[in-house]
Design a protein around this motif. Structure first.
Motif, mmCIF file in Angstrom:
data_model
loop_
_atom_site.group_PDB
_atom_site.id
_atom_site.type_symbol
_atom_site.label_atom_id
_atom_site.label_comp_id
_atom_site.label_asym_id
_atom_site.label_seq_id
_atom_site.Cartn_x
_atom_site.Cartn_y
_atom_site.Cartn_z
ATOM 1 N N PHE A 419 41.064 49.446 41.972
ATOM 2 C CA PHE A 419 42.034 49.432 40.880
ATOM 3 C C PHE A 419 41.396 49.134 39.529
ATOM 4 C CE2 PHE A 419 42.341 45.720 43.735
ATOM 5 C CZ PHE A 419 41.630 44.792 42.983
ATOM 6 N N VAL A 423 40.782 41.820 38.523
ATOM 7 C CA VAL A 423 41.519 41.570 39.748
ATOM 8 C C VAL A 423 42.436 40.373 39.547
ATOM 9 C CG1 VAL A 423 39.542 40.249 40.657
ATOM 10 C CG2 VAL A 423 41.334 40.988 42.211
ATOM 11 N N GLN A 427 46.859 41.838 43.186
ATOM 12 C CA GLN A 427 46.077 42.968 43.667
ATOM 13 C C GLN A 427 45.209 42.646 44.879
ATOM 14 O OE1 GLN A 427 44.231 43.472 39.797
ATOM 15 N NE2 GLN A 427 45.176 45.493 39.559
#
Length: 536
Positions: A419, A423, A427
């Motif tokens: 992603f 972080v 997530q």
């Protein structure tokens, strides 16, 4: 000057120093000091691999918690004595308002019922050299006691096997008593050998640096956790022990002990944003490149109603690895020459529990089973589950190779996580070193999925792979690179785990990050997911 007179002289000098200190200094604000020594590059004895790394790790850990540290590497005898004197002087200045910590990693030896710490220039040719050219542990303990410090912790990660041929007595170190106000900790039990470790830190240093940061945890409880962790990491070969005569509570990190936080900060290069997110700053060279590929609609299936949910992944090429650390380098191109299926999530307790041949059933640490990932399973346990799954479905299930795992985890992204580079707790279930950390596993399908539909490729549990551990990719065979196969060798004991766990740092949870574990280790941080081969 003989060892007895040296002891008397040292204690006498400390009392003298203490007596001339102004009373205002003696009542200064409570403060902690730590003397940290890592000796590994010995001139006349076997060189060691990890003591300097261990010292740096302990230094970083304590310094981050406000301890004033004195870090030294590869000390010769005169340097050792000076470092000890400077440290003791600081404790003497603050007296009862101070607490002292000593950590020594390196060679130690036992002779005539006494323990000695070995400087790097010790050239012991005859037995009478031992008390003259080493530091007797008892002298050190008596000296730190005489400073008047409120509490003192002495940790000795120095029970490596005797490196000198001239005397071969009992191995390891003997039991050492603890004077009032002192705790003495050894990395292994009396007369036994401690191991340098197959990674960059000794099992003892790695475990201590993790558990000592637990908020509100007493040092005795910390060492109990360290003992269990080292025992598991060494397959029962090494059991740390301690002697304590502490009167006062020694807690490094204030806080609520019920959080049971477990952290690991080694090597982190990150910025903590008010406890809400971590930005890993590693530069463009550290970002492994993957080539964008697409599946179109996800193809998910199960081979039986209660079998793991699988997703079909296409063939493709990607650049595997990272320049963040040596273990993940060099970056190299890998070809996934045929499609394969991988489970969308880690195998859950519910799924694993159906395996009739998977005994004993693993412990859940009191966190709950059901949809949580199975933990406390060894590499061998995971393989047994894939064999059982193959037998009941008639399909070929196995553990993923490192290459297959990284290909699937990246989700076709070029960043450190699927992603991006930032972080958050929304997530990944990793250790954020704050109350945002969950401190345990969560359901296997809780957080967002990557492009392929995979859950929790970062954090929750570290995942076994089929590969043997190699220190880096430098000698990886071409034949492995061109088919994304598992890199193995006959009789290998150390296997690769990927993805990081609920107790891992951001860096250790990145797509390219890799660690190893003994194949028979069962840990509350480790689980697995499975791969199913497709018909050609």
């Amino acid at each position: 000057m003989g060892p007895i007179y040296r002891t008397i002289f040292m204690i006498f000098m400390i009392f003298v120093v203490t007596d001339i200190i102004p009373s205002s200094a003696k009542t200064a604000k409570a403060i902690r000091f730590a003397l940290i020594i890592g000796n590994q590059n010995y001139e006349y004895a076997t060189k060691l691999s990890n003591p300097v790394n261990d010292a740096v790790l302990i230094d970083t850990t304590l310094k981050n918690e406000g301890v004033r540290t004195f870090l030294y590497k590869d000390l010769k005898l005169t340097e050792f004595k000076k470092a000890l004197r400077d440290f003791l002087y600081q404790l003497a200045i603050h007296g009862r308002e101070s607490e002292g910590i000593i950590y020594f990693a390196g060679h130690g030896l036992q002779f005539n019922g006494r323990n000695f710490l070995v400087p790097t220039d010790a050239n012991l040719k005859i037995k009478s050299d031992i008390p003259l050219y080493t530091i007797e542990l008892r002298t050190l303990i008596e000296a730190i006691t005489s400073t008047g410090a409120k509490s003192s912790i002495v940790m000795v990660d120095a029970c490596r096997s005797n490196p000198f041929r001239l005397f071969r007595g009992a191995q390891g170190l003997r039991a050492e008593g603890a004077p009032p106000g002192v705790l003495v900790s050894f990395s292994t039990s009396p007369n036994n050998v401690a191991y340098d470790g197959d990674t960059e830190n000794s099992p003892f240093a790695a475990a201590f640096s993790r558990f000592v940061k637990t908020p509100g945890m007493h040092i005795e409880t910390v060492l109990k956790r360290v003992r269990y962790s080292v025992w598991k990491a060494t397959n029962g070969a090494q059991i740390p022990w301690e002697n304590t005569s502490l009167f006062d509570d020694f807690i490094l990190v204030k806080g609520n002990p019920s959080l049971n936080s477990v952290t690991s900060t080694q090597g982190i290069n990150s910025i903590i944003d008010e406890g809400k997110s971590i930005l890993v700053s590693i530069g463009s060279k550290g970002i492994p490149k993957t080539y964008p590929i697409g599946l179109g609609s996800k193809s998910m299936f199960r081979d039986c109603p209660k079998c793991p949910e699988m997703v079909l992944l296409p063939k493709g090429n990607f650049n595997m690895g990272s320049d963040v650390d040596k273990a993940s380098s060099p970056i190299h191109e890998v070809s996934v020459i045929r499609p394969f299926a991988i489970s969308t999530s880690e195998v859950s307790f519910a799924e694993y529990g159906l395996c009739s041949s998977c005994t004993p059933q693993p412990d859940d640490e009191g966190w709950g089973k059901g949809s949580r990932p199975v933990i406390n399973v060894s590499w061998q346990d995971a393989v047994k589950y894939t064999q059982w799954l193959s037998s009941v479905t008639g399909k070929l299930y196995r553990l993923p190779s490192e290459a297959e795992w990284e290909f699937a985890a990246s989700g076709g992204k070029k960043s450190n996580f699927w992603f991006g580079d930032r972080v958050t707790p929304e997530q990944a279930n990793i250790d954020f070193q704050t109350i945002s950390s969950r401190q345990q596993t969560i359901s296997v399908k809780t957080l967002p999925v990557n492009k392929w539909g995979l859950y929790h490729v970062h954090g929750n549990v570290s995942e076994w792979t089929a590969d043997c551990w190699f220190v880096d990719y430098a000698k990886k065979p071409i034949s492995i690179k061109v088919n994304a196969g598992a890199w193995t060798r006959p009789g290998c004991y150390s296997r690769v785990v990927r993805g990081g766990s609920w107790a891992s740092s951001a860096k250790r949870s990145m797509t390219a990050s890799r660690q190893w574990r003994a194949l028979d280790e069962r840990s509350f941080e480790i689980g697995f997911r499975v791969v199913r081969e497709l018909s050609k």
